[in-house]
Scaffold this motif. Structure first.
Motif, PDB file in Angstrom:
ATOM      1  N   THR A 131      42.898 -13.812  16.404  1.00  0.00           N
ATOM      2  CA  THR A 131      42.056 -13.398  16.487  1.00  0.00           C
ATOM      3  C   THR A 131      42.866 -13.542  18.515  1.00  0.00           C
ATOM      4  N   LYS A 132      43.108 -12.499  19.228  1.00  0.00           N
ATOM      5  CA  LYS A 132      43.930 -12.553  20.448  1.00  0.00           C
ATOM      6  C   LYS A 132      42.997 -11.518  20.833  1.00  0.00           C
ATOM      7  N   HIS A 133      42.584 -11.711  22.405  1.00  0.00           N
ATOM      8  CA  HIS A 133      41.990 -11.227  23.687  1.00  0.00           C
ATOM      9  C   HIS A 133      42.491 -11.856  24.613  1.00  0.00           C
TER      10      HIS A 133
ATOM     11  N   ARG B  77      37.244  -7.227  28.612  1.00  0.00           N
ATOM     12  CA  ARG B  77      38.100  -7.132  27.756  1.00  0.00           C
ATOM     13  C   ARG B  77      38.988  -6.808  26.509  1.00  0.00           C
TER      14      ARG B  77
ATOM     15  N   ASP C 217      40.402  -6.204  22.799  1.00  0.00           N
ATOM     16  CA  ASP C 217      41.086  -7.093  21.654  1.00  0.00           C
ATOM     17  C   ASP C 217      42.370  -6.253  21.196  1.00  0.00           C
TER      18      ASP C 217
ATOM     19  N   ARG D  79      41.790  -8.990  15.947  1.00  0.00           N
ATOM     20  CA  ARG D  79      41.101  -8.429  15.274  1.00  0.00           C
ATOM     21  C   ARG D  79      41.112  -9.570  13.717  1.00  0.00           C
TER      22      ARG D  79
ATOM     23  N   SER E  36      42.854 -16.879  20.333  1.00  0.00           N
ATOM     24  CA  SER E  36      42.296 -16.770  21.476  1.00  0.00           C
ATOM     25  C   SER E  36      41.267 -18.082  20.423  1.00  0.00           C
TER      26      SER E  36
END
Ligand SMILES: Nc1ncnc2c1ncn2[C@@H]1O[C@H](COP(=O)(O)OP(=O)(O)OP(=O)(O)O)[C@@H](O)[C@H]1O
Length: 257
Positions: free
Chosen positions: A10-12, A20, A22, A25, A61
């Protein structure tokens, strides 16, 4: 064993208004040596972010990333040391970008030799020779001393391909490699990239908006709002994608000015 392996990535990011975003996912992806994978998706779907994580320029993340079985980042958040990671990336990954990213005012040979400035031993001492050999391989032996501003778009992308490949990376990451080129030039550049990647058994991951470019790959994925899914681009739809672009190119070529 996979060359690069992403699990549950994941990367947020936090936006200035403290919400936030996203971007990725739960992405799972494995790429092996000699593989050619295409990732398509709309603008903003997270393609460049995913490519940067595959190329170890960015960290997720959460989730895990491994290269040749060595953990880059683990589920627990434990990360490879920065210096080790930088050396691994320099040796193992070559990047090709839409905008070529060549140094202006420097010859094609200087541009291609640049990544070898960080190499050691023979590769370092022979860097100009290796750069010239690579430029010869991409059909530019007559342009060794030309700076990018004296080269066409297709020639500049060939120089960029030579630069990405001069260290014989195991993984080549191409971000919209034909985005700044006309259809025919893009076609020639993709053929060359395919060829040189397979000569060295390198894995090639291409991100593109262009179905025609995607159709060249062996495996296809779609990224939608940060979710990656494999698409089965069967023989029929591959032919349609190839046919549609070829027809469009011919129509353009025949259209009156
Ligand atoms: N550091 C960041 N801070 C805020 N937003 C970001 C950051 N990085 C990426 N984004 C946003 O995340 C989304 C995905 O970005 P990314 O560049 O990965 O998309 P993309 O699919 O490559 O798009 P394009 O095809 O237009 O290049 C975009 O909406 C982008 O604005």
């Amino acid at each position: 064993m996979s060359l690069v392996e992403l699990h549950g990535v994941t990367k947020h990011v936090r936006l200035p208004d403290d919400t936030r975003l996203d971007i990725l996912r739960g992405v799972d992806l494995e790429v092996g040596s000699g593989d050619h994978v295409a990732i398509v998706g709309r603008s903003g779907s997270g393609k460049s972010t995913l490519l940067n994580i595959l190329g170890m320029l960015d960290l997720p993340s959460s989730g895990s990333v491994a290269f040749r079985g060595h953990p880059i980042v683990q589920e627990s958040g434990r990360r490879m040391r920065r210096g080790t990671l930088d050396r691994l990336r320099g040796r193992e990954v070559g990047f090709v970008f839409q905008q070529f990213n060549l140094l202006p005012g420097r010859s094609a040979t200087d541009n291609v030799a640049m990544p070898l400035g960080y190499a050691t031993g023979r590769q370092f001492w022979r860097r100009r020779r290796l750069a010239e050999e690579m430029l010869d391989r991409v059909g530019l032996s007559h342009r060794l001393e030309s700076p990018p501003e004296q080269l066409s778009g297709g020639e500049q992308q060939r120089v960029a391909i030579a630069r990405a490949l001069v260290r014989r990376p195991a993984l080549i990451l191409a971000d919209e490699p034909t985005g700044a080129l006309d259809v025919d030039t893009g076609e020639a550049v993709m053929s060359l990239l395919d060829e040189v990647a397979s000569e060295t058994e390198a894995a090639l991951v291409t991100i593109t908006h262009d179905l025609h470019v995607a159709a060249r790959a062996r495996r296809h994925y779609r990224l939608e709002a940060g979710v990656l899914t494999e698409v089965d681009l069967d023989a029929a739809s591959r032919a349609t994608a190839l046919g549609a672009v070829t027809a469009a190119a011919h129509a353009r070529a025949e259209a009156p000015e």
